[in-house]
Design an enzyme around this catalytic site. Structure first.
Site, mmCIF file in Angstrom:
data_model
loop_
_atom_site.group_PDB
_atom_site.id
_atom_site.type_symbol
_atom_site.label_atom_id
_atom_site.label_comp_id
_atom_site.label_asym_id
_atom_site.label_seq_id
_atom_site.Cartn_x
_atom_site.Cartn_y
_atom_site.Cartn_z
ATOM 1 N N LYS A 55 0.850 -1.195 0.000
ATOM 2 C CA LYS A 55 0.000 0.000 0.000
ATOM 3 C C LYS A 55 0.887 1.247 0.000
ATOM 4 C CE LYS A 55 -3.959 1.991 2.523
ATOM 5 N NZ LYS A 55 -4.816 1.926 3.732
ATOM 6 N N SER A 73 -9.917 2.232 2.653
ATOM 7 C CA SER A 73 -8.955 2.934 1.835
ATOM 8 C C SER A 73 -7.972 2.012 1.113
ATOM 9 C CB SER A 73 -8.157 3.908 2.709
ATOM 10 O OG SER A 73 -7.313 3.209 3.599
ATOM 11 N N SER A 86 -10.400 0.045 6.878
ATOM 12 C CA SER A 86 -9.738 0.166 5.573
ATOM 13 C C SER A 86 -9.068 -1.101 5.051
ATOM 14 C CB SER A 86 -8.685 1.274 5.636
ATOM 15 O OG SER A 86 -9.301 2.531 5.544
#
Lengths: 95, 499
Positions: B80, B160, B184
């Protein structure tokens, strides 16, 4: 709690985020929507309840106060938008 | 093509050790799949050269160490964009970190590389992890590899960690890192039919991860099986002297705890999670999950978590408050974007213009909400009250666990994946409601896992969430395994993006 245009302007300045005059009304409306949502918290009986400080019960760790890292200013400055002679460069702050 | 990229970590581990395949072959397959999957917008940076060099090093290590090589050795993963990787562009999907190349490595990624994992690249996400649909990314949204039957509208992979979820579900990498502040990891995992685990607060070091809300943030694995989550969490977890909130606790052997035997475990079903407007598909799935765990020998117990309703409002005070403080560092001085100034403009204009240009709308909104609730006159009314409510939310769980509950079963999300542009356009709160089942877990600092458990009438994945006792990720994953075995989720979306 409803946020008016003036409060929105003040909050934006406190947060150091520039907001155009014509965008202030929309901003005030959006902030009001979020604050209206969190207003539900006022219903909760919190009498005698301690505010949470740490989610996992633990004592904060301590260590000796000594330098453990550093000594490479070039690497620290490598990402700076402006740097000169080992320093970050900013607009004049003190008159 | 795609056969090797589609392996689970445990399958690849076995075949690498038998010498049937090499890390280089898996890595090349992943890189080809990533290239073919550009329409998904999952990767924001591909580090192909680095990946191949790391794969070769892993192959050499596997040859030298054999069975003794770490489980993650030779496994290609995506990272990420919130994790600092030395020398690799790290922007938290924000313009304000334009072209930032960290001179250091996050603890989580350092541990993965130390175990021989292979870095494929950086994954898309909501800007600063603030969002539930990946639509706030400066790089544009990631797209869900799943589509509703008979409908080609692009759906959100959630957020997210949307790029992570899309990449794992589309078989572009074997696994990915995610971070979870209010859901997330778990919400995008549910939207894409994969497993996503948020550890107990303090289990995984936050050092080198771009901070959003420090008392809530935790990194965790996003994988295609519960076993893979156990393997990857093992590599990521553990105390770190650089993160004072990382727990001085030994990390157990998570994989060894996966027996699938959950006879006699007590599973709590909280009545407050039966919310208004929950879709019939989710309701049915929850019941199916209850039946599966009962079938596995668990005892199902109705419980009450009375403050659940106040979790989202408390979160939307605490998280923005911490964000406003954490994001104060983006001022155009040390890294990233700096606005051009007009003659006569000084340092205040530099801050205000830089932050106006560099932050997206949702980030600005949250920073300003945080600024407001922390400002003189409102600190007690909002911030302190929210922290008191947080104490009550944690107490709800503590009381459930004290009564003998081993884990709590809930839906992961109130709906399946929605279309891009469908939510939150006029009212930001509409988007926030997505995290209604996941946010309480962060506020209480507990471990949670989302397990793919079925599909809705349109064929879209649905996830169930298990919430564990503090530090009992292993026990929680064992229950998740029992669920996974019985749900028999049929994993792969049809690869329309290759057409």
């Amino acid at each position: 709690m409803s946020i008016d245009r003036e409060t929105a302007r003040k909050v934006a300045h406190l947060a150091r985020i520039g907001v155009a005059e014509e965008a202030l009304d929309d901003l005030a409306r959006e902030l009001s929507a979020v604050l209206g949502f969190v207003e539900q918290l006022m219903e909760v009986d919190v009498e005698g309840v301690e505010p949470m400080v740490s989610v996992t019960p633990m004592t904060l760790k301590k260590r000796r106060d000594e330098v453990t890292d550093g000594g490479y200013p070039d690497r620290i400055l490598a990402n700076a938008p402006m740097a000169r002679e080992g320093f970050f460069v900013v607009p004049k702050v003190v008159e | 093509m795609g056969e090797l990229a589609g392996l689970t970590i445990s399958e690849a581990r076995a075949r690498l050790r038998k010498g049937e395949i090499t890390a280089r072959e898996i890595t090349e397959d992943c890189l080809a799949e990533i290239e073919a999957a550009a329409p998904l917008g999952a990767f924001v940076e591909v580090t192909a050269e680095k990946a191949l060099a790391m794969a070769d090093a892993a192959d050499a290590r596997l040859a030298a160490e054999g069975e003794a090589a770490p489980a993650m050795c030779g496994i290609p993963v995506g990272i990420k964009d919130l994790f600092c990787v030395e020398g690799v562009r790290t922007q938290a999907a924000s313009k304000i970190l334009d072209n930032f190349r960290p001179p250091y490595e996050s603890t989580v990624t350092a541990r993965l590389w130390q175990d021989g994992a292979v870095m494929l690249g950086k994954l898309n996400m909501d800007e600063f992890a603030m969002g539930s649909s990946n639509e706030t990314s400066h790089f544009g949204p990631a797209i869900n590899p799943w589509r509703a039957e008979g409908d080609s509208r692009p759906l959100t992979p959630g957020g997210s960690s949307g790029g992570s979820a899309a990449a794992v579900a589309a078989r572009l990498c074997l696994a990915a890192t995610g971070t979870d502040t209010g859901g997330s990891i778990r919400q995008p995992a549910a939207f894409t039919g994969i497993v996503g685990l948020k550890p107990t607060y303090g289990r995984v070091s936050r050092w080198g991860i771009v901070a959003f809300a420090s008392s809530l943030d935790q990194a965790g694995p996003m994988t295609r099986s519960v076993r893979d989550a156990a393997i990857m969490l093992q590599a990521m977890a553990g105390e770190d002297p650089r993160d004072s909130t990382s727990a001085p606790r030994p990390v157990p052997d998570f994989e060894a705890m996966l027996t699938g035997d959950i006879r006699g475990r007590r599973i709590g079903i909280p009545k407050e999670y039966r919310v208004e407007g929950m879709s019939a598909g989710i309701e049915a799935l929850w019941q199916a999950g209850i039946d599966m765990l009962r079938d596995a020998g668990a005892e199902i117990v109705d419980i009450s978590l009375p403050h659940t309703k106040y979790a989202l409002p408390a979160y939307y005070v605490i998280a923005p408050a911490e964000a406003s403080s954490n994001l104060a560092r983006y001022d155009g001085v040390r890294y990233g974007h700096r606005a051009k100034l007009a003659p006569g403009e000084g340092i205040v204009e530099m801050y205000e213009k830089t932050r106006a240009e560099g932050f997206g709308d949702e980030v600005k909104r949250r920073v300003m909400i945080g600024t407001y609730v922390l400002s003189a006159g409102y600190y007690d009314a909002y911030y302190n009250r929210a922290r008191k409510v947080r104490t009550l939310i944690r107490r709800d769980f503590e009381q459930a666990f004290a009564s003998g509950i081993d884990a709590v079963l809930t839906p992961a999300t109130p709906s399946t994946a929605f279309a891009l542009g469908e939510k939150g356009q006029d009212d930001p709160v509409e988007m926030y409601l997505n995290d209604i089942f996941t946010v309480p877990v962060n506020l209480a600092g507990l471990p949670g896992i989302s397990v793919p458990a079925g599909r809705d009438a349109k064929g879209l994945p649905l996830g169930l969430q298990l919430i564990g006792r503090p530090w009992e990720e292993g026990e929680m994953m064992n229950i998740a395994l029992a669920l996974e075995e019985r749900a028999g989720f049929d994993g792969a979306p049809s690869p329309w993006w290759k057409g």
